[in-house]
Design an enzyme around this catalytic site. Structure first.
Site, short mmCIF file in Angstrom:
data_model
loop_
_atom_site.label_atom_id
_atom_site.label_comp_id
_atom_site.label_asym_id
_atom_site.label_seq_id
_atom_site.Cartn_x
_atom_site.Cartn_y
_atom_site.Cartn_z
N HIS A 96 0.83 -1.21 0.00
CA HIS A 96 0.00 0.00 0.00
C HIS A 96 0.87 1.26 0.00
CE1 HIS A 96 -3.64 2.38 1.01
NE2 HIS A 96 -2.76 3.14 1.66
N GLU A 97 1.81 1.32 0.92
CA GLU A 97 2.64 2.53 1.02
C GLU A 97 3.59 2.67 -0.16
OE1 GLU A 97 1.85 4.70 3.03
OE2 GLU A 97 0.54 3.51 4.31
N HIS A 137 1.89 4.56 -2.89
CA HIS A 137 2.02 6.02 -2.72
C HIS A 137 3.42 6.49 -3.09
CE1 HIS A 137 -1.85 6.42 -0.86
NE2 HIS A 137 -1.54 5.73 0.22
#
Length: 498
Positions: free
Chosen positions: A21-22, A25
């Site tokens: 997920h990170e 980003h």
């Protein structure tokens, strides 16, 4: 040992999901030219830190592994500090997040949930390509007046296909899990469906069964959805794996290895339906038909891949003996003892025998391209289902008990890890989809809340004021705290059987 397995599987699962997920980003931020100051896995005190010489990003692994974050250069962080104008180097100003176009900011924020969906597609594609053994779509004898019974199912039928959601033709049903998923989708749409199924005594001919799922209420869509409408896996064998000393089963002469054929004349091929029948006949004699003897009865060896054990029920037989080479069919009476159910508080029947169920199974396998397509299709279906379920919980149409917290996730992480790689990858994909959907909800403090701000900015040409952002942030935080509290309460309730 089980607790250690659950903890390790939970940490591994959360670690993978947070990193993906990170990194979504992070990678898109880098592509958009934004300077990333820190990439952190976990919160709290740093356990391990290092700085990339190439990018200047500080990589951190912190003590509390329940999330993570990517910290980007942003002028707003220094707005209230003295000398804010000189806090950021002029060379770095073009690389500040707040100076990017609204389109780039949307892409950076959306990249995290999208990365979770991509991970889920990849994991499911691997599972479908490598093949997974699942229970076959064989139906056990349904309870009287259930949806399945009213449709005409008697037990032993193999479901082959189901009417498509768009009304055009029939879709194949490959396994029990596939049948459950398609029936659940139909129930959400309140649709009538037609199932094509082959009778237990027919090798090729099939019949159509019409199911009315239009009148189901919210409670019917909870975890035991299939049981509520009368569907249980069938077509297998049910044997006694053990008998408790002094139990009703022992008093009736039940022995390890006995095969259960029928109860009060009803065919037995499902542990759950047998348990339910015994529970409903507390203190009332029931007639059991069993088979004793033969090679398979000498050790109750469960070689099947889909084996379950239950020890809150039993079956009985008479004390007649047989040689290992012969099989005797016996009919005996047993009276289930009356006991209090820990979950419901009701008086239920129990005979004190462990059951070993062995059912028919199928291997579901697809080619590489079909696996990727199936992975994407299933990811979309689960994502849409999750959103619809969340909407129903908000409107009161579905129970808040469907929310699960870290305790339940850890429990399922451990169980799936013990079942093997395919089960763990499927579990990981499901949680990854849930994480992606959760983060897209338009709740401030989540990615979806920021996307809402940027959508307003894209339409109006003005950013949401700092005052309103502060108010919405507090409201969003309150929502997250409330949801977390409910999920944790549900976890505890499952543990202590509220």
């Amino acid at each position: 040992m089980n607790l250690l397995t659950e903890l390790v599987a939970f940490v591994v699962a959360i670690g993978i999901l947070v990193v993906v997920h990170e990194y979504g980003h992070y990678s898109v931020a880098r592509l958009c030219g934004v300077k990333v100051l820190r990439f952190s896995i976990g919160f709290g005190r740093p356990l391990l830190q290092w700085v990339s010489k190439k990018t200047g990003t500080e990589w951190t692994i912190s003590a509390l592994p329940l999330g993570g974050y990517v910290k980007m250069l942003d002028e707003r962080e220094f707005a209230d500090r003295p000398g804010a104008a000189s806090a950021i180097s002029p060379d770095d100003l073009p690389h500040a997040f707040n100076r990017q176009s609204v389109g780039k900011r949307i892409a950076i924020v959306a990249a995290g949930p999208i990365a979770n969906f991509i991970l889920a597609i990849a994991l499911l594609a691997v599972v479908y390509a490598s093949g997974v053994t699942e229970p076959a779509a064989v139906v056990a004898a349904p309870p009287a007046q259930s949806v399945a019974a009213r449709a005409g199912f008697l037990g032993g039928e193999t479901v082959l296909s189901i009417s498509a959601a768009n009304g055009n033709g029939m879709e194949p049903v490959r396994s029990w899990a596939d049948l459950r998923w398609k029936l659940l989708n139909a129930a959400f749409d309140h649709r009538h469906v037609v199932l094509a199924a082959r009778d237990a005594h027919s090798a090729s001919a099939s019949s159509d069964y019409s199911l009315d799922l239009s009148r189901l209420d919210s409670k019917d869509l909870d975890d035991d959805f299939m049981s509520r409408i009368g569907f249980e896996p069938g077509g297998g064998t049910l044997r006694i794996a053990g008998v408790e000393a002094g139990s009703a089963a022992q008093q009736a002469g039940l022995q390890k290895g006995d095969r259960l054929s029928a109860i009060d004349g009803r065919p037995v091929d499902s542990a759950s339906s047998f348990i339910a029948y015994v529970k409903a006949h507390a203190g009332k004699p029931v007639q059991l038909q069993i088979q004793r003897g033969g090679a398979a009865a000498s050790g109750v060896k469960d070689s099947g891949k889909d084996t379950s054990k239950e020890d809150e029920q039993g079956a009985a037989q008479n004390s007649a003996q047989s040689t290992p080479s012969s099989v005797q069919t016996l009919t005996v009476a047993v009276t289930p003892a009356v006991q209090r159910d820990e979950e419901t508080g009701e008086q239920v029947g129990r005979i004190g025998a462990a059951l070993a169920a062995q059912g028919p199974s199928v291997e579901v396998r697809y080619g590489p391209l079909e696996s990727a397509r199936m992975g994407a299709h299933r990811t979309w279906d689960i994502g849409v289902y999750s959103l619809r379920m969340f909407g129903r919980m908000l409107t009161g149409e579905a129970s808040l008990k469907n929310l699960s917290g870290p305790v339940t996730i850890a429990d399922y992480a451990g169980k799936s890890a013990r079942l093997g790689p395919s089960a763990f990858l499927s579990f990981l994909a499901l949680v990854s989809i849930s994480l992606g959907v959760l983060n897209l909800l338009p709740i401030p403090v989540l990615d979806g809340g920021h996307l809402l701000y940027y959508a307003v900015e894209a339409v109006t040409g003005k950013t949401v004021s700092d005052r309103w952002q502060m108010v919405l942030q507090r409201a969003g935080l309150a929502c997250i705290v409330a949801l977390s509290a409910i999920a944790l309460f549900n976890d505890l309730a499952r543990l202590i059987h509220f």
